[in-house]
Design an enzyme around this catalytic site. Sequence first.
Site, PDB file in Angstrom:
ATOM      1  N   HIS A   1     -30.435   4.788  -5.408  1.00 49.24           N
ATOM      2  CA  HIS A   1     -31.845   4.582  -5.057  1.00 49.24           C
ATOM      3  C   HIS A   1     -32.008   3.375  -4.144  1.00 49.24           C
ATOM      4  CE1 HIS A   1     -36.185   4.337  -5.477  1.00 49.24           C
ATOM      5  NE2 HIS A   1     -36.052   3.064  -5.810  1.00 49.24           N
TER       6      HIS A   1
ATOM      7  N   ASP B   1     -39.236 -22.647 -14.572  1.00 46.31           N
ATOM      8  CA  ASP B   1     -40.071 -22.398 -13.392  1.00 46.31           C
ATOM      9  C   ASP B   1     -41.535 -22.417 -13.809  1.00 46.31           C
ATOM     10  OD1 ASP B   1     -40.985 -19.819 -14.304  1.00 46.31           O
ATOM     11  OD2 ASP B   1     -39.068 -18.955 -13.655  1.00 46.31           O
TER      12      ASP B   1
END
Length: 463
Positions: free
Chosen positions: A255, A396
């Site tokens: 894909h 983060d």
Amino acid sequence: MFRRIFLSFWAGLVLILVIGVGVTLAVTSARLHALDGVSSARLTQEARAAGRDGTDALQRWVRRTEARYPTLRVFLVDPQGRELLGRRLPVRLRDWAGLNLAQTVAQWQALRTEALPGAASAHRRAPVPVPDSWWNVPAVESAGGAVHFALFLPFDSSAYEVLGVPYVLVLLFLCAVLVSGAICWVVARHITRPLLAVQHGLRGLAGGALDARLGPALAGRRDELGALAADFNATAQRLQELVSAQERLLRDVSHELRSPLARLRLALELARRDRQGPAAQLDRIERECDRLEGLTGQVLRLARLRDPQPVRGQPLDLAALVGDTLADVAYEAEATGKAVAWQAPPAAVPLQGVAAELSSMLENVVRNALRFTPPGGRVDVSLQADAAQVRIAVRDRGPGIAPELLGQVFTAFFQADPARAGGHAGAGLGLSIAQRVAQRHGGDIRLANRPGGGLVVEITLPR
């Protein structure tokens, strides 16, 4: 295996039976013939000779005689029923003596009276006859005039006489063989039946039936065969997961490759049509080729890291390695208006590992954190170490991950929400590669959402 186990058990039991019967017969024969050549008349003469030296000598004779003939017991009882050594008579002797002792004493006194007709013969001894049967009760006189009656109890052979009948031994042997054979058959079947089930399951796995499992009746057993069945089910489950993951990886790779290939064809088609200005299309082709090259490299790297064997690294300074890796990543992050904050430890952190793999692991984690950090944001990296392990934390300030998706983030090509990536495309292989590197070094990676927003990734490595 069934025949071997069955015949081995059976032969062993039959051998034990033959040896046991042989030993029993030998011992029985020896006990039955232990009194051959021994008569009650001779023993009575020995007792009367010992009695002339007194009662103590008679007691010593009793003990010596029983030690010489273990299958014979001798009891000396006075007219009042008291035994010379103070022992209790066996039940059969006690019952027999109670019926016959009084009569025996009366007979002895009558014989003594007949042998002593006058007072002038008061000091003559009665000529009591010596018995010729174990079951007679001879009188034994000792110095001082005491008299005791001897009761002999030879070995009772009635319980063993049946062994002398020929067909009885044959019946016993056949019965033992049949019973032991039936028991060994059940035991052998009990052992080999689960093994046949495991063999059937293995053939199913070899034929491609990855859903083959052994039933709970076998896997739930509390023995080695149950443990074997449980291990088989675990192995089959792991194989099914690995094959499924491999198939899913191939689908995902196909894909991911299909999109850049389609764009390559489109760019080539546009370049053919636009003969005057193909430079833009060529740039597009170059970018797609770079993307394909990076994707192929990551897939190959992930495949190489599937080796479950631990790595044999070299000594290195993890603090210096982290600092150098973050310096390169921070330089790239500045171009997007983001920053990387690194809290270096005060001293070196020695570790055994592969520097290239550890650097790639940290780079993938930090790049993933920068990808989800908004412009102007910052990614914090810290390193802590103790005697047992080191922990690298990457924090983060992005949107975080849905709790139900935390367990899937290390799956190859998994992307929680590409829309949150801030326009940065990715194949979803970075965290998978990072997890494989940590596992090859004996460590692990864990993710968790921060309470104030964002994600914290903790890498743990053993010292």
